[in-house]
Scaffold this motif. Structure first.
Motif, mmCIF file in Angstrom:
data_model
loop_
_atom_site.group_PDB
_atom_site.id
_atom_site.type_symbol
_atom_site.label_atom_id
_atom_site.label_comp_id
_atom_site.label_asym_id
_atom_site.label_seq_id
_atom_site.Cartn_x
_atom_site.Cartn_y
_atom_site.Cartn_z
ATOM 1 N N ALA A 245 0.834 -1.202 0.000
ATOM 2 C CA ALA A 245 0.000 0.000 0.000
ATOM 3 C C ALA A 245 0.866 1.248 0.000
ATOM 4 O O ALA A 245 0.670 2.157 -0.816
ATOM 5 N N GLY A 246 1.853 1.288 0.890
ATOM 6 C CA GLY A 246 2.720 2.467 0.995
ATOM 7 C C GLY A 246 3.498 2.693 -0.284
ATOM 8 O O GLY A 246 3.583 3.819 -0.784
ATOM 9 N N VAL A 247 4.059 1.632 -0.842
ATOM 10 C CA VAL A 247 4.874 1.773 -2.054
ATOM 11 C C VAL A 247 3.996 2.175 -3.248
ATOM 12 O O VAL A 247 4.399 2.991 -4.076
ATOM 13 N N CYS A 248 2.772 1.643 -3.320
ATOM 14 C CA CYS A 248 1.844 2.050 -4.397
ATOM 15 C C CYS A 248 1.519 3.543 -4.292
ATOM 16 O O CYS A 248 1.527 4.255 -5.302
ATOM 17 N N LEU A 249 1.239 4.001 -3.069
ATOM 18 C CA LEU A 249 0.916 5.423 -2.897
ATOM 19 C C LEU A 249 2.145 6.293 -3.189
ATOM 20 O O LEU A 249 2.024 7.393 -3.731
ATOM 21 N N ALA A 250 3.322 5.791 -2.842
ATOM 22 C CA ALA A 250 4.555 6.551 -3.097
ATOM 23 C C ALA A 250 4.786 6.674 -4.606
ATOM 24 O O ALA A 250 5.119 7.743 -5.114
ATOM 25 N N TRP A 251 4.567 5.570 -5.312
ATOM 26 C CA TRP A 251 4.698 5.626 -6.772
ATOM 27 C C TRP A 251 3.698 6.629 -7.360
ATOM 28 O O TRP A 251 4.050 7.461 -8.206
ATOM 29 N N ALA A 252 2.446 6.545 -6.883
ATOM 30 C CA ALA A 252 1.391 7.421 -7.417
ATOM 31 C C ALA A 252 1.720 8.890 -7.147
ATOM 32 O O ALA A 252 1.483 9.755 -8.000
ATOM 33 N N THR A 253 2.295 9.174 -5.984
ATOM 34 C CA THR A 253 2.640 10.561 -5.647
ATOM 35 C C THR A 253 3.696 11.088 -6.624
ATOM 36 O O THR A 253 3.563 12.183 -7.175
ATOM 37 N N GLU A 254 4.733 10.290 -6.831
ATOM 38 C CA GLU A 254 5.786 10.725 -7.746
ATOM 39 C C GLU A 254 5.251 10.819 -9.178
ATOM 40 O O GLU A 254 5.580 11.760 -9.911
ATOM 41 N N ALA A 255 4.409 9.866 -9.553
ATOM 42 C CA ALA A 255 3.842 9.882 -10.905
ATOM 43 C C ALA A 255 3.002 11.144 -11.119
ATOM 44 O O ALA A 255 3.025 11.751 -12.190
ATOM 45 N N GLN A 256 2.284 11.555 -10.064
ATOM 46 C CA GLN A 256 1.469 12.767 -10.183
ATOM 47 C C GLN A 256 2.360 14.017 -10.237
ATOM 48 O O GLN A 256 2.109 14.919 -11.028
ATOM 49 N N GLU A 257 3.418 14.007 -9.436
ATOM 50 C CA GLU A 257 4.381 15.125 -9.472
ATOM 51 C C GLU A 257 4.974 15.279 -10.864
ATOM 52 O O GLU A 257 5.181 16.381 -11.349
ATOM 53 N N LYS A 258 5.249 14.146 -11.504
ATOM 54 C CA LYS A 258 5.912 14.181 -12.806
ATOM 55 C C LYS A 258 4.920 14.304 -13.962
ATOM 56 O O LYS A 258 5.321 14.289 -15.125
ATOM 57 N N GLY A 259 3.629 14.357 -13.642
ATOM 58 C CA GLY A 259 2.615 14.523 -14.675
ATOM 59 C C GLY A 259 2.265 13.246 -15.437
ATOM 60 O O GLY A 259 1.566 13.286 -16.440
ATOM 61 N N VAL A 260 2.750 12.133 -14.971
ATOM 62 C CA VAL A 260 2.425 10.849 -15.598
ATOM 63 C C VAL A 260 0.948 10.505 -15.366
ATOM 64 O O VAL A 260 0.278 9.947 -16.226
ATOM 65 N N ILE A 261 0.458 10.877 -14.194
ATOM 66 C CA ILE A 261 -0.984 10.808 -13.938
ATOM 67 C C ILE A 261 -1.447 12.197 -13.481
ATOM 68 O O ILE A 261 -0.625 13.000 -13.028
ATOM 69 N N THR A 262 -2.728 12.439 -13.620
ATOM 70 C CA THR A 262 -3.243 13.762 -13.237
ATOM 71 C C THR A 262 -4.393 13.580 -12.251
ATOM 72 O O THR A 262 -4.726 12.453 -11.873
ATOM 73 N N GLU A 263 -5.006 14.705 -11.875
ATOM 74 C CA GLU A 263 -6.127 14.633 -10.935
ATOM 75 C C GLU A 263 -7.345 13.935 -11.544
ATOM 76 O O GLU A 263 -8.255 13.545 -10.825
ATOM 77 N N LYS A 264 -7.313 13.774 -12.854
ATOM 78 C CA LYS A 264 -8.391 13.011 -13.493
ATOM 79 C C LYS A 264 -8.281 11.554 -13.017
ATOM 80 O O LYS A 264 -9.269 10.919 -12.655
ATOM 81 N N GLU A 265 -7.059 11.033 -13.018
ATOM 82 C CA GLU A 265 -6.852 9.645 -12.554
ATOM 83 C C GLU A 265 -7.108 9.505 -11.050
ATOM 84 O O GLU A 265 -7.742 8.566 -10.606
ATOM 85 N N THR A 266 -6.585 10.473 -10.274
ATOM 86 C CA THR A 266 -6.689 10.322 -8.806
ATOM 87 C C THR A 266 -8.065 10.727 -8.281
ATOM 88 O O THR A 266 -8.302 10.659 -7.084
ATOM 89 N N MET A 267 -8.944 11.159 -9.153
ATOM 90 C CA MET A 267 -10.277 11.649 -8.780
ATOM 91 C C MET A 267 -10.167 12.855 -7.845
ATOM 92 O O MET A 267 -10.610 12.806 -6.707
#
Lengths: 139, 589
Positions: free
Chosen positions: B356-378
């Motif tokens: 869980a922690g590592v998934c959230l850490a990846w998602a945080t960095e991915a959002q910082e880098k623009g790989v995912i956006t607030e559309k994905e994270t709702m």
């Protein structure tokens, strides 16, 4: 000698006391334990340690229909296993739930206040103390 | 001669709601129990190519010959096909499960089939009941479900309740199962496998005797092990601060996994250190059955109600190094209260804390880098240290309201394969990393361990030796040492001995305790057995798609500053090539 729960707050629930009691006869497992450690309504709330108080006027002995429980002068009882018919009346009579049950022999398990449980308690929960002869206030 | 090892296997069919118990003494005579017996049962019931969630896919529990006989043999081994890695799922839990299974009369339990409606399975000695669990399915917290089951079942004090939360129910690939509130079959998705079979929980109880032939030897050896356990400084360390004591050690080593491993030191390490948490929060310690150590640390976390003065809610939250690293430093959380509330959320929904922690850490960095956006994270803006948002993200991860969270619920490696950012998805063989980024031996350990766990082979201790001695090992040397250690650990986990007690269960103590249990193994035979169990596990992994050639090595590990000094991709590839050859030879034997 009497067994006393001196601080149940220190109990970590390891049940080494139960295994020690069961091991008196040189066997493993838990079928023979006269002491019980139960969570106090879930692990987060700590533990209740159930031991025989060795009552001066023991209800278990009074309830036995075949006189299989002999009252000891210092309090508590001894089981005369050859007389016991396994009816369970002693177990029902003890409101502390300190009369345990061996499901393999269908007979009660009665604490003899030997203190082996205290010897194996690594966290200072139990102690075998000299009997003062008085009916003490105990936890 | 009387032997004291288990002989019975309980087979439960969830589709037919039927069960039978079969005498299989040879299984335990030959393979001891735990890992050794479980891999044999898995081979029998889990064909190649099977979907981890197929009704036929088995879930296996196995205990050891020393369980109920000697202290510290308190682990239950679970095996299944992992929905997270697609190959060997093996997870070990403490608590009272092992004792309960043994005392109910079994060495192993094999569960196949799937129920149509949610049920919980109550195993009391020789009898198995299938009880309706529809009214506790989907419950917000698995703690509540546990207390409801507790109220309705016998066996208080000698039972174990293994339950899942919404994570397992909704088949999060790293859904876990919780036993005795604070212990877990955490890794690799056993909870999701239970969920796929619509099993909310197992309740197991029993009280039996285990006769031994030589009573004197039994008592003497028992006392020797007991004394070693209560006098050992290592065990005292586990009791005092617990593994949370690692925080300052890792910080000093500059191996404190911080903000998705972008750094090896965390500026708030002190605040979430074992020392600080013990002095400010430690409310209780607990032990697994038949373990004198009591390493389970529980924090009393007091939360004020916002609009009512002098009114507080107190929550008892378990903590250890893995939780602190994964849900603290890895996410940049240095506020202990916030970290505890996030831990509590992860516990309530029942998913593996490290994944869980590592998934959230990846998602945080991915959002910082623009790989995912607030559309994905709702609409969530994930940010280091913002535990309130992480709690909301956990709810989404478990409920999987959109494609992004559906992907994340399959693990960070899977999510990265869909959205990008694979170089900083810190998973090995699909399993999110444990908190030991000490150097190449540790990473080779994660890549090659049969469970992709640091506990398979303790690569971090090879790194630490290298740091201390200043002598670097070559990749083949590392791999040989990792394999040797993992051979021996197959014996310990087949005996279901807690790996914290590995210093107490020396080869000599293992041989002696096996003799008390009625075995006649020599030292050489024990070692050969460890090797053969390892081989069987690898054979299973390879059959189910594991590959030395395609296993992903996240680029981040080569950028991160390791305390051992830098190492590159070639170094790791060389290790993998050596392992492929060695393990290939072992399987061909």
């Amino acid at each position: 000698m009497k067994l006393k729960v001196i601080d149940a707050q220190r109990c970590v629930g390891c049940q080494l006391c139960m295994f020690a009691c069961s091991r008196r006869s040189g066997i493993g497992g838990l079928s023979n334990s006269c002491i019980g450690v139960k969570s106090a309504g879930g692990m987060s709330k700590g533990f209740t340690v159930i031991v025989c108080r060795s009552c001066k006027n023991p209800p278990c002995a009074r309830a036995c229909p075949v006189d299989a429980l002999e009252v000891r002068p210092e309090g508590g009882v001894r089981l005369k296993a050859e007389r016991c018919i396994g009816c369970g009346a002693c177990r029902n009579a003890c409101i502390l739930k300190a009369v345990f049950w061996n499901n393999e022999t269908q007979k009660p398990l009665i604490c003899v206040q030997c203190g082996i449980c205290a010897k194996y308690c690594p966290h200072g929960v139990l102690e075998l103390r000299k009997d003062t002869g008085k009916e003490e206030v105990r936890s | 001669m009387t032997h004291a090892y288990p002989t019975k296997v309980l087979y439960i069919d969830m589709t037919k709601k039927s069960y039978r118990s079969v005498e299989r003494p040879e299984l335990f005579a030959q393979y001891l129990g735990g890992t050794g017996a479980a891999i044999k049962l898995l081979e029998e019931h889990c064909p190649a190519g099977i979907d981890p969630y197929a009704p036929e896919a088995p879930l296996i529990f196995s205990v050891g010959p020393l369980t109920g006989l000697f202290p510290l043999a308190s682990k239950t081994v679970a095996m299944f096909k992992s929905p997270l890695t697609g190959n060997l799922g093996e997870s070990h839990a403490g608590g009272r499960a092992a004792q309960a299974i043994r005392m109910a009369g079994y060495g192993a339990i094999v569960i196949t089939g799937a129920s149509e409606l949610p049920v919980y399975v109550a195993i009391h000695g020789a009898t198995v009941h299938f009880r309706d669990a529809t009214s506790i399915w989907g419950m917000k917290s698995l703690f509540t479900a546990g207390s409801i089951i507790r109220g309705g079942e016998p066996g208080a004090g000698v039972r174990s309740i293994i339950r899942i939360g919404r994570g397992g129910e909704n088949k999060v690939a790293f859904g876990s199962a919780t036993t005795e509130t604070y212990r877990h079959f955490g890794r690799l998705g056993m909870g999701a496998v239970m969920g796929s079979k619509k099993i909310k929980a197992f309740v197991i109880s029993g009280e039996r005797s285990i006769p031994v032939e030589d009573k004197k030897k039994y008592r003497d050896l028992y006392d020797q092990i007991f004394k070693a356990a209560v006098e050992s400084p290592v065990m005292k360390k586990y009791h005092d601060l617990g593994t949370a004591g690692n925080v300052m050690t890792m910080q000093k080593l500059k191996a404190m996994p911080t903000r998705n491993l972008q750094s090896g030191s965390f500026e708030h390490a002190e605040a979430i250190s074992g020392e600080s948490l013990a002095s400010k929060y430690l409310g209780r310690r607990l032990a697994c059955a038949h373990c004198p150590v009591g390493c389970i640390h529980i924090a009393a976390v007091r939360e004020p109600y916002e609009n009512e003065p002098y009114f507080y809610k107190t929550t008892m939250v378990g903590y250890d190094w893995e939780l602190i690293y994964a849900l603290g430093s890895m996410l940049g959380i240095g506020d202990p209260d916030g970290m505890f509330l996030l831990i509590d959320e992860v516990e309530k929904v029942g998913v593996d804390s490290m994944s869980a922690g590592v998934c959230l850490a990846w998602a945080t960095e991915a959002q910082e880098k623009g790989v995912i956006t607030e559309k994905e994270t709702m609409e969530l803006k994930l940010a280091w240290g913002d535990w309130k948002t992480y709690i909301k993200a956990m709810e989404h991860l478990v409920n999987q309201p959109n494609d992004f969270y559906k992907a994340l619920a399959k693990g960070s490696a899977h999510a990265a394969s869909v959205y990008g950012g694979a170089d900083y998805a810190l998973a090995f063989g699909g399993n999110e990393m444990p908190g030991y980024p000490t150097g190449p031996a540790s990473y080779l350990g994660f890549l090659l361990g049969t469970r992709h766990s640091h506990l398979d082979n303790a690569g971090y201790s090879l790194d630490q030796n290298a740091i201390k001695s200043g002598k670097a090992m070559t990749p083949p040397q590392i791999v040989d040492e990792l394999m040797k250690e993992e051979f021996w650990r197959q014996i310990l986990t087949s005996l279901c001995v807690c790996l914290f007690a590995r210093g107490i269960y020396t080869p000599e103590v293992v041989r002696e305790s096996l003799a008390v249990a009625g075995y006649t193994f020599t030292d050489a035979e024990i070692l050969a057995l460890g090797r053969s169990i390892y081989r069987d596990k690898y054979a299973f992994k390879l059959k189910h798609g594991f590959s030395f050639d395609t296993i992903a090595k996240p680029g981040r590990i080569f950028e991160a500053v390791a305390p051992t000094g830098p190492f590159d991709r070639t170094f790791i590839d060389e290790g993998l090539a050596h392992a492929k050859k060695k393990i290939g030879e072992l399987i061909a034997e």
